[in-house]
Structures are given as C-alpha cells and as structure tokens.
Scaffold this active site. Sequence first.
Site, PDB file in Angstrom:
ATOM      1  N   CYS A 124     -70.178 -24.860  64.836  1.00 34.68           N
ATOM      2  CA  CYS A 124     -69.749 -25.156  66.186  1.00 34.68           C
ATOM      3  C   CYS A 124     -68.520 -25.056  66.633  1.00 34.68           C
ATOM      4  O   CYS A 124     -67.641 -25.002  65.833  1.00 34.68           O
ATOM      5  CB  CYS A 124     -70.458 -26.422  66.701  1.00 34.68           C
ATOM      6  SG  CYS A 124     -72.018 -27.084  66.219  1.00 34.68           S
TER       7      CYS A 124
ATOM      8  N   GLY B  74     -70.791 -20.198  66.474  1.00 31.54           N
ATOM      9  CA  GLY B  74     -71.961 -20.640  66.974  1.00 31.54           C
ATOM     10  C   GLY B  74     -72.689 -19.521  68.020  1.00 31.54           C
ATOM     11  O   GLY B  74     -72.062 -19.772  68.974  1.00 31.54           O
TER      12      GLY B  74
ATOM     13  N   ASN C  56     -68.183 -30.840  66.365  1.00 30.48           N
ATOM     14  CA  ASN C  56     -68.189 -29.779  65.285  1.00 30.48           C
ATOM     15  C   ASN C  56     -68.138 -30.526  64.087  1.00 30.48           C
ATOM     16  O   ASN C  56     -67.318 -31.091  63.649  1.00 30.48           O
ATOM     17  CB  ASN C  56     -67.033 -28.682  65.664  1.00 30.48           C
ATOM     18  CG  ASN C  56     -66.674 -28.031  64.392  1.00 30.48           C
ATOM     19  OD1 ASN C  56     -65.582 -27.418  64.115  1.00 30.48           O
ATOM     20  ND2 ASN C  56     -68.004 -27.568  63.624  1.00 30.48           N
ATOM     21  N   GLY C  57     -69.014 -30.303  63.016  1.00 31.39           N
ATOM     22  CA  GLY C  57     -69.060 -31.037  61.773  1.00 31.39           C
ATOM     23  C   GLY C  57     -70.628 -31.409  61.536  1.00 31.39           C
ATOM     24  O   GLY C  57     -71.377 -31.001  61.977  1.00 31.39           O
TER      25      GLY C  57
ATOM     26  N   CYS D 174     -61.358 -27.793  55.668  1.00 26.32           N
ATOM     27  CA  CYS D 174     -62.128 -27.074  55.130  1.00 26.32           C
ATOM     28  C   CYS D 174     -61.499 -25.634  54.914  1.00 26.32           C
ATOM     29  O   CYS D 174     -60.737 -24.914  55.723  1.00 26.32           O
ATOM     30  CB  CYS D 174     -63.224 -26.836  56.038  1.00 26.32           C
ATOM     31  SG  CYS D 174     -64.325 -25.308  55.343  1.00 26.32           S
TER      32      CYS D 174
ATOM     33  N   TYR E 211     -62.530 -17.466  56.032  1.00 23.90           N
ATOM     34  CA  TYR E 211     -63.370 -16.927  56.793  1.00 23.90           C
ATOM     35  C   TYR E 211     -63.901 -17.265  58.092  1.00 23.90           C
ATOM     36  O   TYR E 211     -63.833 -16.435  58.945  1.00 23.90           O
ATOM     37  CB  TYR E 211     -64.698 -16.688  55.710  1.00 23.90           C
ATOM     38  CG  TYR E 211     -65.787 -16.130  56.455  1.00 23.90           C
ATOM     39  CD1 TYR E 211     -66.212 -15.186  56.909  1.00 23.90           C
ATOM     40  CD2 TYR E 211     -67.030 -17.221  56.679  1.00 23.90           C
ATOM     41  CE1 TYR E 211     -67.285 -14.516  57.348  1.00 23.90           C
ATOM     42  CE2 TYR E 211     -68.101 -16.692  57.216  1.00 23.90           C
ATOM     43  CZ  TYR E 211     -68.386 -15.443  57.738  1.00 23.90           C
ATOM     44  OH  TYR E 211     -69.491 -15.059  58.276  1.00 23.90           O
TER      45      TYR E 211
HETATM   46  S1  SF4 Z   1     -64.374 -26.035  51.849  1.00 20.21           S
HETATM   47 FE1  SF4 Z   1     -66.632 -25.703  51.328  1.00 20.21          FE
HETATM   48  S2  SF4 Z   1     -67.632 -27.785  50.871  1.00 20.21           S
HETATM   49 FE2  SF4 Z   1     -65.481 -28.216  51.937  1.00 20.21          FE
HETATM   50  S3  SF4 Z   1     -66.049 -28.304  54.393  1.00 20.21           S
HETATM   51 FE3  SF4 Z   1     -65.929 -26.066  53.838  1.00 20.21          FE
HETATM   52  S4  SF4 Z   1     -67.602 -24.953  53.476  1.00 20.21           S
HETATM   53 FE4  SF4 Z   1     -67.792 -27.374  53.264  1.00 20.21          FE
END
Ligand code: SF4
Length: 494
Positions: free
Chosen positions: A29, A56, A130-131, A269, A275
Amino acid sequence: MNPDHPVTLDLDNQSNHQEERPDKPEEACGVFGIYAPGEDVAKLTYFGLYALQHRGQESAGIATFAGDEVHLHKDMGLVSQVFNESVLSQLPGTIGVGHTRYSTTGSSRKVNAQPAVVNTRLGKIALAHNGNLVNTVKLREELVKDSINLVTTTDSEMIAYAIAQQINAGSDWLDGAIQAFHRCQGAFSLVIGTPVGVMGVRDPNGIRPLVIGTYGENPVRYVLASETCGLDIIGADYLRDVEPGEVVWITETGLASYHWSQQPEKKLCVFEMIYFARPDSLMHNETLYSYRMRLGRRLARESPVDADIVFGVPDSGIPAAIGYSQASGVTYAEGLIKNRYVGRTFIQPTQAMRESGIKMKLNPLKDVLTGKRVIIIDDSIVRGTTSRKLVKALRDAGAVEVHMLISSPPVTHPCFYGIDTDTQDQLIAARMSVQEIANQLEVDSLAYLSWEGMLEETRENTNNFCSACFTGNYPVAIPEQVKRSKLMLEKATV
Ligand code: SF4
C-alpha cells in the site's frame, strides 16, 4: 491505462491465473496525509496518491475532515479511475487521508478499500495502513469479545477499532492511539485522520517507510507520505522520516513528536530499496536510483561476465545495468522496450494468444540483440515464470548468449510484513539451487548479488534492515499459526 497497442506477451501481465501473475513481490500500500486549512486537501491528496500508485493498484480512497464531518470516497481501480474533478469537489475539508491498496490480507473487495473510517466517542477516525500485522488472530478475538462488529477482512480495520476501543474507554486521541499501537505486532506505517489533526506512525522496527514534508510557508503545513515522491509531486519539501516507534501528531499548533515504543530497532524492508519504492524517492539522503546503480557496480565486481552488451529489465533493472556497465566496461544498450501505455488491464488475452507469444509490456529489440552475447539484469526472481519467458524472447530475437544477473540475493522465504511473495513452495530459490534455476530459465549463466553486497551498498549500518525473505531471520516473531500458512518447505540450500 491506454490499451492502444494491439495486444502483442505477457511478460508481466495481470491475470488471476497463478502462472501468469507478475513474477515480482507486490507492494502492499501507499499512504498519504495532509493538514492544510485553506488548501484543496482532496486534490493535494489525490496527487500524492497518484505519485504512490506503484505501491498498490487494486483500490484507492480519500477521506477528508471538515470539522467533525468526514467525507469519504473509495473504490476499486487506479487513482485516476477512482477520482475525477467532480468526485474531488465533494471532498471538502482541512485534513486529507489517502490510500492506494494492493491486498495482502483481506480479499480484493471494495469493502476492504481504505481509508477505514470508524466512530469513536470523540468523533470519527480515518485510517490508512501500509504493512501487515502478524497478531491479527489475537487482536480480532479481543475486538470481537468487546462486541465490535468487524465488517472487513483487513488488519487495518482492526487497528482502527483498537484505537476506537481505547478512546471509548476514556483516552484522548493521542493516548488512545498509542495504547492501540502497543497492541499491534508486525509492520505498520499509518496515517490517521481525526477532526482535529492527523497522525503519522511507524511500528517499532519501521519496516515500511513514512516521511514528513512541509508544504507552503506562513504558515507551514505538514504532509505525510509513504515515499518522498508523494511530496515532490505537490511541491512539498522533505523534512525527515517518521522514526521507528514514533508518532507525529499534526494539529493547528504544528507538529508534535512522541516516541511511543521503548524498544525501537530499525529494520527497514531492504526490498523497498531494491525494488518497491520509486527510484526517485529518497532513502538515507539519496535517491534509490543511486543505491540501485551501486548494486550494479557491486554485481560487476562479484560476477564479471564476458559479454557484448548489458541491459536491465525495464524499469527496475535499469539503474543496476547502468552501474554494471560503468564498473565493467561492458556496453550499455537497451535490449527491451517497455510499452509505457499499458497499465493494469482487466482484459486478459486468451490462452491461444498467450501460447502464440503475445507481448503486452516488453518487446525485445532485434537489431540490438542479434548475434550478441547479452547480460540482462533484473532486481529479483520470485517464481521464475516471467524470467523464463523473457530469456526465450531474447533468444528468439537473436541473442546468442543470455547471462542473467540479479541485483539481490535469492528470495527463499515469504514475507509476513505486507509484501506478497507467495508461499515458500512457490519461491523458485527455496526449491532449487542457483544452477538448477539457471537450467530452468535456460540461461547460459545466472548469478545473484550477495547478501553482504546488498546490505553494504546501503552505506548504512547493515543491522538496520529487514532481509528476512533472503535469510528467514524475521525481526518480528511470527506466530506459529501464521507461519504455517506460508512456510511450506524447509529452506533449500543454494
Ligand atoms: S525484506 Fe523481505 S521479509 Fe523483510 S519486509 Fe521486506 S519483503 Fe518482507
């Protein structure tokens, strides 16, 4: 969305058929919030969401507050499909909360579109999330026990009701929200509108991003967005990130900050950097374009290949391909052209069209590829279905050797924090060694970036990131019941 090209393969199409889903992790999101009396907050929120569309594409929504009144519009579709001038003119107010959604929890239905609006004794709240929470079973039980009637299947609605529960028990806006945050485990970057102000909050690990911007002068207005590209589009200036475990409370008196978690520990993340987030968005004081170029340079050092040209899978593989070229001296060329006018389409090609090699998004450039030994760089491989088709298309277009390089390590574990990476048995790198994947994709060689390389090139403390989908080391413990739903295989040795 403009399907003005004759439908020609689906290297990245949107069918519901498992084999034909985009072979990429999908972002959950995008969220946006603004407090700006005297401004057209609905329009500003619209443009913010427009810039966050990549996060999203299933549904979009905006809630505005005009005093105690909440005006809400949300529907399935892209931001540009859900809103027009007429709809936006029906959303007056001084506070705007916006959301774009790709479902990772809750099915793809209009009722699950956000913002989620719920009543409290102090007035309504509109919440954009978001999450992904990992303790929804417990939280749902607690809410249902209190006779709360959940009407959606999303964890976001549960957070909104948890806040309402605390406020209804006597807390004020901020204390009620903070008490509810303590009941949530997992990833949550939230924007929460109320009649008196708007909050921005991140979970104690800051797994999903959330930034603060300033808009205008005298007085300065504050804006919240998942990424800085959501600020740039409206001419807002980036101020800073909302910190992990912080809530900012923006009201007529300005912006106040509270650190609600006693144990914040940065775990952004890392896939956001590789990406998900837009390359023009800032993280750690540089655009992600720069980080992704460095990943390409690192790949050139880690995995040199003797080839004639290098190019990236548009668009996300391009910065790494440029970096690879700069560091290796291999000529950079464009080997694939992306049809930029193809958005999400609900018109699917027939099976016969698929089999005859219909190309919707990516078309190889025969003149560039014929007789060449090529390196193609992509940011990740999830299931491998798209990559295999891509390699075949390059060979059909005349490439004599195809070497594939991936600017991230093998994805071996599913994500529980708001990214759709499927169950573990669907992840090609969880089932096969690198050589087996190379055989499956029919490439001449295949190499992934090292885990150390990915983290070191952030130029940050390498402990400050979640990289669980590459390692299985989840920063927030996953309850067994939740884990079982996705961890279907033991980690393969690669
Ligand atoms: S690094 Fe991988 S496991 Fe960690 S939040 Fe991002 S997508 Fe999810």
